[in-house]
Design an enzyme around this catalytic site. Structure first.
Site, short mmCIF file in Angstrom:
data_model
loop_
_atom_site.label_atom_id
_atom_site.label_comp_id
_atom_site.label_asym_id
_atom_site.label_seq_id
_atom_site.Cartn_x
_atom_site.Cartn_y
_atom_site.Cartn_z
CG ASP A 295 -2.05 0.63 1.43
OD1 ASP A 295 -2.54 1.46 0.06
OD2 ASP A 295 -2.43 1.18 2.39
CG HIS A 296 -0.38 4.75 0.10
ND1 HIS A 296 -0.61 5.61 -0.67
CD2 HIS A 296 -1.39 4.39 1.10
CE1 HIS A 296 -2.16 6.00 -0.37
NE2 HIS A 296 -2.63 5.15 0.39
CB SER B 45 -9.61 4.80 9.40
OG SER B 45 -8.60 5.36 9.07
P1 13P Z 1 -9.02 4.91 5.61
O1 13P Z 1 -8.04 5.66 6.50
O2 13P Z 1 -10.15 5.73 5.35
O3 13P Z 1 -9.28 3.49 6.24
O4 13P Z 1 -8.08 4.43 4.18
C1 13P Z 1 -7.15 3.34 4.14
C2 13P Z 1 -6.49 3.54 2.94
O5 13P Z 1 -6.91 4.16 1.83
C3 13P Z 1 -5.18 2.64 2.83
O6 13P Z 1 -4.47 2.90 1.82
O1 G3H Z 2 -3.43 4.70 3.38
C1 G3H Z 2 -2.95 4.55 4.72
C2 G3H Z 2 -3.21 3.54 5.42
O2 G3H Z 2 -4.29 3.68 6.30
C3 G3H Z 2 -2.07 3.08 6.27
O3 G3H Z 2 -1.60 3.92 7.33
O4 G3H Z 2 0.95 4.16 7.36
O5 G3H Z 2 -0.37 4.39 9.33
O6 G3H Z 2 -0.18 2.30 8.35
P1 G3H Z 2 -0.27 3.66 8.23
ZN ZN Z 3 -4.48 4.96 1.04
#
Ligand code: 13P
Ligand code: G3H
Ligand code: ZN
Length: 332
Positions: free
Chosen positions: A94-95, A280
């Site tokens: 993710d990201h 979240s």
């Molecule tokens: P939320 O913070 O809305 O759960 O989004 C999570 C997210 O986009 C993880 O990449």
């Molecule tokens: O998009 C973000 C996700 O909720 C992950 O957040 O880097 O705190 O794990 P985090």
């Molecule tokens: Zn995200």
């Protein structure tokens, strides 16, 4: 070099094609620890839903990327043990914010990676996203790229302000990068504080903030430009008010936390949106459940006695999202 196929994982290609055609979305749940992972797999196995396990930069810092990868491998075996004969489980970065990070995930068995270069200038976003896609595709790993900037601040993911994705750019972007799916900005936002009170109205009856609606017009324009192309929504937690209230009444402090209404996510799931990211809400479920145990049983000090109920609460939440919001139940 470990290939995800040897770990029993799948990439997103077929999953997304089916989801777009079938008018539902695949849940992408973040995990940082064993209880979250158990709850996700239990919910997916019981509902027979394909699922994406997401590892963020924050999760890598907290739990270690290698350990999380092995946990995902274990999750496939666990899913089978739960009676899910052919688990459809994706392990996704993710990201991802650099080529090196994406490469390290491809090389250690992730089946999907996100390169998030959305904060870079357009041409640099294309160049970096293409570099990642070219590398990942050699191993049949699928790639999510992002165009547009989400509002909100959540640990490693921060943006001063949101810029909706420009529909006129999506054909050029997706064809030049070769990405397999596209994360867009249409009004969602990361974290439990997605909107400033001045962006919202207030429900006169409950006093709760009512967030601005998602920009469905922008989403539909993007869909028209890229028929059938998989679209991703980040920042899609709904911030269930029952958890916010529970946390606040048990000593917490989450004033004016609101999320994306579930009806809007349900509507988006029926479109080309085929991956919906939720993190979240799981944090809120876990926190609410743990606060309740600490409140009701102040003498409790066995972590299993509060992490267990937290796990059960998260499982309930994941099942609810799968069945009542995304519609991915029975699709795996
Ligand atoms: P939320 O913070 O809305 O759960 O989004 C999570 C997210 O986009 C993880 O990449
Ligand atoms: O998009 C973000 C996700 O909720 C992950 O957040 O880097 O705190 O794990 P985090
Ligand atoms: Zn995200």
């Amino acid at each position: 070099m470990v290939n995800y196929k040897d770990l029993g994982l799948v990439n997103t290609r077929e999953m997304f094609a089916k989801a777009v055609a079938g008018g539902y979305a695949i849940p992408a749940f973040n995990f940082n620890n064993m209880e979250q992972l158990q709850a996700i797999i239990q919910a997916a196995a019981e509902t027979k839903s394909p699922v994406i396990l997401q590892v963020s930069k924050g999760a890598r810092n907290y739990a270690n990327q290698t350990l999380l990868r092995y946990m995902a491998e274990g999750a496939v075996a666990y899913a089978k043990e739960l009676g899910w004969e052919h688990p459809q489980i994706v392990l996704h970065l993710d990201h991802g914010d650099s080529f090196e990070l994406c490469k390290s995930c491809v090389d250690m068995g992730f089946s999907s990676v996100m390169i998030d270069a959305s904060s870079l200038p357009y041409e640099e976003n294309i160049a970096l996203s293409k570099k990642v896609a070219d590398y990942a595709h050699q191993y049949d790993v699928t790639v999510e790229a992002e165009l547009g900037v989400l509002a909100g601040v959540e640990d490693e993911v921060a943006a001063e302000e949101s810029h909706y994705t420009r529909p006129e750019e999506v054909i050029d972007f997706s064809s030049r990068t070769g990405c397999d799916s596209l994360a867009i900005s249409v009004g969602t936002s990361h974290g439990a504080y997605k909107f400033k009170p001045e962006q919202c109205t207030r429900d006169p009856k409950t006093g709760r903030l009512v967030p601005p609606p998602l920009a469905f017009d922008v989403l539909h324009e993007i869909e028209k430009k890229l028929p059938g192309f998989p679209i991703v929504l980040h920042g899609s937690s709904s911030v269930p008010q029952e958890y916010v209230d529970m946390i606040n009444s048990l000593g917490g402090k989450l004033p004016d936390a609101v999320g994306i209404p579930e009806e809007q996510l349900r509507e988006a799931s029926k479109s080309a949106v085929c991956k919906i990211n939720i993190d979240s809400d799981s944090r809120l479920a876990m926190t609410a459940a743990i606060r309740k145990v600490f409140h009701d049983k102040p003498g409790e000090f066995d972590p299993r006695k509060y992490l267990g109920p937290a796990r059960d609460e998260m499982k309930k939440l994941y099942e609810h999202k799968i069945v009542n919001v995304l519609g991915s139940n029975g699709k795996a």
